[in-house]
Design an enzyme around this catalytic site. Structure first.
Site, mmCIF file in Angstrom:
data_model
loop_
_atom_site.group_PDB
_atom_site.id
_atom_site.type_symbol
_atom_site.label_atom_id
_atom_site.label_comp_id
_atom_site.label_asym_id
_atom_site.label_seq_id
_atom_site.Cartn_x
_atom_site.Cartn_y
_atom_site.Cartn_z
ATOM 1 N N ASN A 176 -16.565 26.271 57.797
ATOM 2 C CA ASN A 176 -17.003 27.088 56.673
ATOM 3 C C ASN A 176 -18.371 26.623 56.194
ATOM 4 O OD1 ASN A 176 -17.378 28.573 54.375
ATOM 5 N ND2 ASN A 176 -15.353 28.189 53.530
ATOM 6 N N HIS B 239 -19.168 36.676 38.599
ATOM 7 C CA HIS B 239 -19.100 37.148 39.988
ATOM 8 C C HIS B 239 -19.284 36.008 40.993
ATOM 9 C CE1 HIS B 239 -19.121 40.197 43.083
ATOM 10 N NE2 HIS B 239 -20.248 39.710 43.568
#
Length: 154
Positions: A117, A92
């Site tokens: 970012n 994940h």
């Protein structure tokens, strides 16, 4: 940004800029700290507090769609993505890190709007805590620098 580049930022002036921030709530203590550091640096660079809008989303995978909506509004000169993804025991971590990063990049390129970012990807909470202040401030500087550059290039 590399340490040697920081000296070139002394002349950054964000007084006429509008900046949007999208913060993922997942790992809230980290991302709240990132936002606090980012907003403090934006105001130190001259961005008026009423020209900074911050919204929250559940997690890093939801950041790009909120950025896309902000970009489409035409109200911002730059955007900032804030989040924190901590490696777990499953795949994940890679999925969220890769997809959120790709989404942020896509929104920036599609909208021709700079997006700093600062979605942290770390191995553990200690690494995240150690990066809050620096990465939050770096994101603000990147947003202002790139917004000014793109205005100059028009």
């Amino acid at each position: 940004m590399q340490g040697s580049d920081k000296g070139n930022l002394a002349g950054l002036n964000g007084e006429h800029l509008r900046v949007g921030i999208v913060r993922a709530r997942f790992n809230d203590s980290v991302t709240a700290g990132l936002r606090e550091a980012c907003v403090a640096e934006l105001t130190a660079l001259g961005v008026p507090p009423d020209h900074i809008r911050s919204v929250d989303v559940p997690g890093a995978l939801e950041v790009p769609v909120a950025l896309q909506a902000m970009a489409a509004s035409g109200d911002y000169d730059a955007l900032v993505a804030l989040g924190c993804i901590i490696r777990g025991e499953t795949y994940h971590f890679e999925l969220v890190a890769n997809e959120s990063g790709a989404g942020v990049t896509r929104v920036s390129l599609d909208s021709r709007l700079p997006i700093a970012n600062a979605i942290l990807t770390v191995e553990n909470p200690m690494q995240a805590e150690a990066r809050i202040e620096e990465k939050g401030r770096d994101a603000a500087r990147v947003a202002v620098e790139m917004a000014l550059l793109l205005k100059e290039l028009k």
